[in-house]
Design a protein around this motif. Structure first.
Motif, PDB file in Angstrom:
ATOM      1  N   ASP A  57       0.724  -4.555   6.375  1.00 48.70           N
ATOM      2  CA  ASP A  57       0.554  -5.965   6.033  1.00 48.70           C
ATOM      3  C   ASP A  57       0.328  -6.211   4.557  1.00 48.70           C
ATOM      4  O   ASP A  57      -0.039  -7.315   4.167  1.00 48.70           O
ATOM      5  N   GLU A  58       0.519  -5.173   3.735  1.00 45.65           N
ATOM      6  CA  GLU A  58       0.355  -5.402   2.304  1.00 45.65           C
ATOM      7  C   GLU A  58       1.383  -6.432   1.845  1.00 45.65           C
ATOM      8  O   GLU A  58       2.516  -6.425   2.307  1.00 45.65           O
ATOM      9  N   PRO A  59       0.997  -7.330   0.939  1.00 46.41           N
ATOM     10  CA  PRO A  59       1.968  -8.330   0.482  1.00 46.41           C
ATOM     11  C   PRO A  59       3.094  -7.660  -0.306  1.00 46.41           C
ATOM     12  O   PRO A  59       2.880  -6.645  -0.952  1.00 46.41           O
ATOM     13  N   ARG A  66      11.223  -5.410   3.388  1.00 43.81           N
ATOM     14  CA  ARG A  66      11.380  -6.867   3.349  1.00 43.81           C
ATOM     15  C   ARG A  66      12.733  -7.309   3.911  1.00 43.81           C
ATOM     16  O   ARG A  66      12.801  -8.257   4.681  1.00 43.81           O
TER      17      ARG A  66
END
Ligand SMILES: [Zn+2]
Lengths: 225, 229
Positions: A4-6, B57
């Motif tokens: 969950d690290e940005p 991502r």
């Protein structure tokens, strides 16, 4: 295995990845937004977003759209036999394969020559329109779409090779012959232009960037702490 | 899918010049990977053979565990050169129509296409099926042949950039499929036997796809370890 690290971006941290050689460089010191930075390993210009990516991709896409009609309406080859000469279009060739019960090949050629170019052009328009509005909608899916059309683009060259090979193979004077026709140039141009359009589009434009939040033109990343 | 962690903060090497330097200085970060497709920063991890790393991502391919050593890649390139020569000089197919016997090679088919009034199509087919595959094989031989003897070849950067371009535009795999399609389409016109050239192109396709899948980053790294920038 997500954690969950940005996410931090290269633009935020002043980091550049070289697309040619993969070296990651960190910019130290202040640089004008348009200062040319060259990768120390291979000399490629480094950018957080490729300059004029949208303009170039739009130009290739429009050219592909314009040539799409002649590519599909003009004959790509003529077959000569004792019965006379017959013109063949791309779709006509697929129809013949289908009528000869070569269903597998008919489907392969249909996908490569008809489906892939249409999907590529439509996807490019979608990507370009959404990137032009700085949309943050479905960034991951749109990037996957870009990756997909980048991966399948080459296969549309299939029919160009098929006609060239048929010209070489069916070369028996008045008995049997195959001649290439101008539709093939248009078709090949559509294939090359869509490949150029996809490769000149920078998929990083599909992602929101935290560095954009202070809305200044060409905002430089925050200085190092 | 291995997890890739982003760093807490990009650590600056101790040798880095002061940020106030007038002109920008680029410092290498071998411990980081930046995604080409979404600009996300990841910590570099070591990949075992055959393992693929994807961006957390956007899902882009970030790296692949190397399967083939540089020496192995050189051997692959040598074999590819042999198959490229056979594929272009040996007949792809032999045809027979009412006693007229013909063998077909790709260079000859391209020549006939140019003669028939379509020179642009002929050039397009020639570069994507013959010239770029040949450039790809010869440049790999040139670069790897020097690097595995511990030397950086003259014009390394230029050769590597040309190699990237040739790899991008080489379409051997598409050509192979189109050879099969054209064999089926002409089977109704003449009697036809596949030749050595076709099998050589099939072998060439296998060799090129397995060598180009790893990308060129490892060769660049090898070059810079030997002092090329
Ligand atoms: Zn990514």
């Amino acid at each position: 295995m997500m954690d969950d690290e940005p996410i931090q971006t290269g633009r935020q941290l002043g980091l550049y990845s070289c697309h040619t050689c993969g070296r990651v460089s960190e910019r130290q010191g202040h640089a004008a937004p348009d200062a040319p930075l060259a990768c120390p390993r291979c000399g490629t210009h480094l950018h957080h977003r490729n300059p004029r990516s949208l303009e170039r991709a739009w130009a290739y896409t429009w050219a592909a759209i314009v040539l799409y009609l002649p590519a599909n309406l003009l004959p790509v080859m003529t077959t000569i036999s004792l019965q006379g000469a017959v013109d063949h279009t791309i779709l006509g060739g697929i129809h013949e394969l289908w009528m000869n019960r070569d269903w597998g090949l008919a489907v392969i050629v249909f996908v490569a020559s008809v489906a892939v170019p249409i999907v590529k052009i439509a996807s490019l328009v979608l990507l370009l329109l959404s990137a032009g509005r700085n949309s943050t909608w479905c960034s991951r899916e749109r990037t996957a779409l870009w990756r997909g059309i980048e991966a399948v683009g080459h296969w549309s060259m299939l029919d160009v090779f098929v006609v060239v090979l048929l010209v070489g193979m069916i070369h028996f004077g008045p008995l049997a012959g195959v001649e290439p026709e101008p539709g093939l140039v248009a078709f090949g141009a559509v294939v090359v232009l869509t490949i150029l359009g996809v490769s000149s589009f920078d998929p990083r434009l599909l992602w929101p960037d935290p560095a954009d939040n202070p809305p200044q033109p060409n905002a430089s990343p925050p200085p190092h702490e | 899918m291995p997890g890739l962690n982003i760093p807490q903060a990009a650590a600056r090497p101790a040798s880095a010049p002061a940020p106030e330097a007038a002109s920008p200085v680029l410092v290498g970060h071998p411990g980081l990977v930046v995604c080409d497709e979404c600009d996300a920063v990841h910590k570099r991890i070591r990949l075992s053979r055959g393992v693929v790393a994807r961006c957390r991502r956007c899902g882009a391919l970030l790296g692949r565990g190397h399967v083939v050593t540089p020496t192995g890649q050189l051997a692959f390139a040598l074999a590819a050169l042999v198959f490229l020569l056979i594929g272009n000089f040996a007949p792809l197919v032999t045809l027979d129509l009412q006693g007229i016997h013909k063998t077909v090679t790709m260079p000859h088919a391209i020549w006939l296409t140019a003669q028939a009034g379509e020179p642009i199509t002929a050039v397009l087919a020639c570069v994507t099926a013959i010239v770029f595959p040949a450039m790809l094989v010869l440049l790999r031989l040139y670069v790897l042949g020097s690097l595995i003897r511990g030397r950086v070849p003259p014009g390394f950067r230029f050769a590597m950039r040309a190699l990237r371009f040739a790899t991008y535009w080489s379409m051997v795999e598409v050509f192979l499929l189109s050879a099969l399609v054209s064999i089926v389409r002409s089977a109704g016109i003449a009697d036809l036997v596949p030749g050595m050239g076709l099998f050589a192109y099939a072998a060439l396709t296998l060799l090129l796809t397995s060598t180009t899948a790893a990308g060129l980053h490892s060769i660049w790294k090898l070059g810079s370890r030997l002092g090329a920038g």
